[in-house]
Design a protein around this motif. Structure first.
Motif, PDB file in Angstrom:
ATOM      1  N   MET A 125      31.606  54.518 -77.129  1.00 51.50           N
ATOM      2  CA  MET A 125      31.894  55.290 -75.913  1.00 51.50           C
ATOM      3  C   MET A 125      32.040  54.387 -74.695  1.00 51.50           C
ATOM      4  O   MET A 125      32.928  54.568 -73.869  1.00 51.50           O
ATOM      5  CB  MET A 125      30.769  56.296 -75.645  1.00 51.50           C
ATOM      6  N   LYS A 126      31.137  53.427 -74.625  1.00 50.87           N
ATOM      7  CA  LYS A 126      31.136  52.487 -73.509  1.00 50.87           C
ATOM      8  C   LYS A 126      32.463  51.708 -73.461  1.00 50.87           C
ATOM      9  O   LYS A 126      33.048  51.513 -72.405  1.00 50.87           O
ATOM     10  CB  LYS A 126      29.957  51.524 -73.697  1.00 50.87           C
ATOM     11  N   ALA A 127      32.910  51.285 -74.642  1.00 49.21           N
ATOM     12  CA  ALA A 127      34.165  50.525 -74.728  1.00 49.21           C
ATOM     13  C   ALA A 127      35.349  51.419 -74.364  1.00 49.21           C
ATOM     14  O   ALA A 127      36.251  51.000 -73.638  1.00 49.21           O
ATOM     15  CB  ALA A 127      34.330  49.951 -76.129  1.00 49.21           C
ATOM     16  N   ALA A 128      35.300  52.671 -74.849  1.00 49.65           N
ATOM     17  CA  ALA A 128      36.412  53.596 -74.617  1.00 49.65           C
ATOM     18  C   ALA A 128      36.611  53.836 -73.121  1.00 49.65           C
ATOM     19  O   ALA A 128      37.734  53.974 -72.650  1.00 49.65           O
ATOM     20  CB  ALA A 128      36.156  54.902 -75.344  1.00 49.65           C
ATOM     21  N   LYS A 129      35.510  53.857 -72.365  1.00 46.71           N
ATOM     22  CA  LYS A 129      35.611  54.089 -70.919  1.00 46.71           C
ATOM     23  C   LYS A 129      36.464  53.041 -70.228  1.00 46.71           C
ATOM     24  O   LYS A 129      37.079  53.307 -69.206  1.00 46.71           O
ATOM     25  CB  LYS A 129      34.205  54.092 -70.292  1.00 46.71           C
ATOM     26  N   LYS A 130      36.485  51.818 -70.778  1.00 47.94           N
ATOM     27  CA  LYS A 130      37.311  50.761 -70.173  1.00 47.94           C
ATOM     28  C   LYS A 130      38.537  50.480 -71.017  1.00 47.94           C
ATOM     29  O   LYS A 130      39.233  49.498 -70.799  1.00 47.94           O
ATOM     30  CB  LYS A 130      36.484  49.476 -70.023  1.00 47.94           C
TER      31      LYS A 130
END
Ligand code: ADP
Length: 269
Positions: A125-130
């Motif tokens: 999720m964290k990666a998807a945000k960027k």
């Protein structure tokens, strides 16, 4: 000890004694300085989230509570502040255990490929945000290592989270595992993010060290992540490396001991 009457020897002895005493005192002074600096850093790091939480709660009590939307927004922010406090305290706890040498490694034979995959699931999720793409260069064959699984997972989490935090939008984070010498593997975490200037590299693994010291830096963190990784890797008698080109990207890597063929356990059988 024999008593020396020779003046010259006696003088040398006294000088030696004085030198040792001086070293002892300086070491103590150094420790005291270090302790003070550490305490200063800890309270500074705790104050920011504490004041944030206090600010939101007080504003709510002062009347903002009446508005349903504001109430939700402020409580969410206060909760984030508390999460951050927990995060810092957990890191501190880990650091103190590592430094006092109380960290007991629970070595076992496990598949490092599986651990990397579980870390990817955690940070997806964290990666998807960027819009950062996570890639794992492996043929999906298990690679068995002999190490403390939980701690090594923490190392990989810290490195992968950093590569996302300091990575560029639409960038990539790549993990790879390669055979090194006959009984070692190397785990690499590579990003094409902001990179680190040469002059800052030497201090990266120090406690609380952050390249961007400004209060308004956009990425949260305690500055403890890399020092924890270094401690854990060194507790395993392994090595950690960093290579970085400012503006181009960074690669953090560490070695691990491969498990003996004979004790390979195929859990998927
Ligand atoms: P934190 O991320 O909480 O600040 P760390 O100890 O994990 O603490 O990292 C220390 C500093 O090293 C970071 O603040 C950042 O400046 C730099 N850094 C770590 N990883 C990377 C990376 N992959 N790319 C660029 N800079 C990094």
């Amino acid at each position: 000890q024999p008593v020396t009457t020779d003046m010259e020897t006696l003088t040398k002895e006294i000088e030696k004694f004085a030198r040792n005493k001086k070293v002892q005192i300086e070491t103590l002074k150094g420790r005291e300085e270090y302790r003070k600096e550490f305490m200063g850093n800890v309270s500074h790091e705790l104050k920011t989230p504490l004041f944030t939480v206090q600010g939101y709660l007080e504003t709510l009590l002062d009347g903002a509570m009446e508005d349903k939307n504001i109430r939700k927004k402020y409580l969410t922010r206060a909760t984030k502040g508390v999460d951050r406090l927990i995060y810092i305290v957990n890191d501190l706890d880990m650091i103190s255990k590592l430094e006092v040498g109380n960290l007991v490694l629970h070595r076992e034979v496990f598949d490092i490929v599986e651990v990397v995959q579980s870390v990817f699931d955690m940070v997806e999720m964290k990666a998807a945000k960027k819009n950062i793409v996570l890639t794992f260069d492996t043929k999906y064959e298990p690679v068995y290592v002999n190490a403390d699984k939980e701690r090594i997972q923490q190392c990989i989490v810290n490195l992968v989270v950093n590569s996302i935090k300091y990575g560029k939008e639409d960038g990539t984070t790549e993990v790879s595992i390669e055979n090194l010498v006959k009984n070692k593997v190397i785990v690499r975490v590579t990003d094409n993010g902001e990179g680190i200037e040469n002059k800052n590299i030497a201090r990266l693994f120090e406690r609380f060290y952050r390249v961007d010291k400004s209060g308004n830096r956009k990425e949260g963190g305690s500055g403890l992540g890399l020092s924890i990784v270094k401690h854990i890797v060194e507790a395993h008698d392994e090595k950690i490396y960093v290579e970085s080109v400012f503006g181009v990207g960074s690669e953090f890597s560490f070695t691990l001991e491969k498990a003996e063929e004979t004790i390979k356990v195929n859990t998927k059988a």
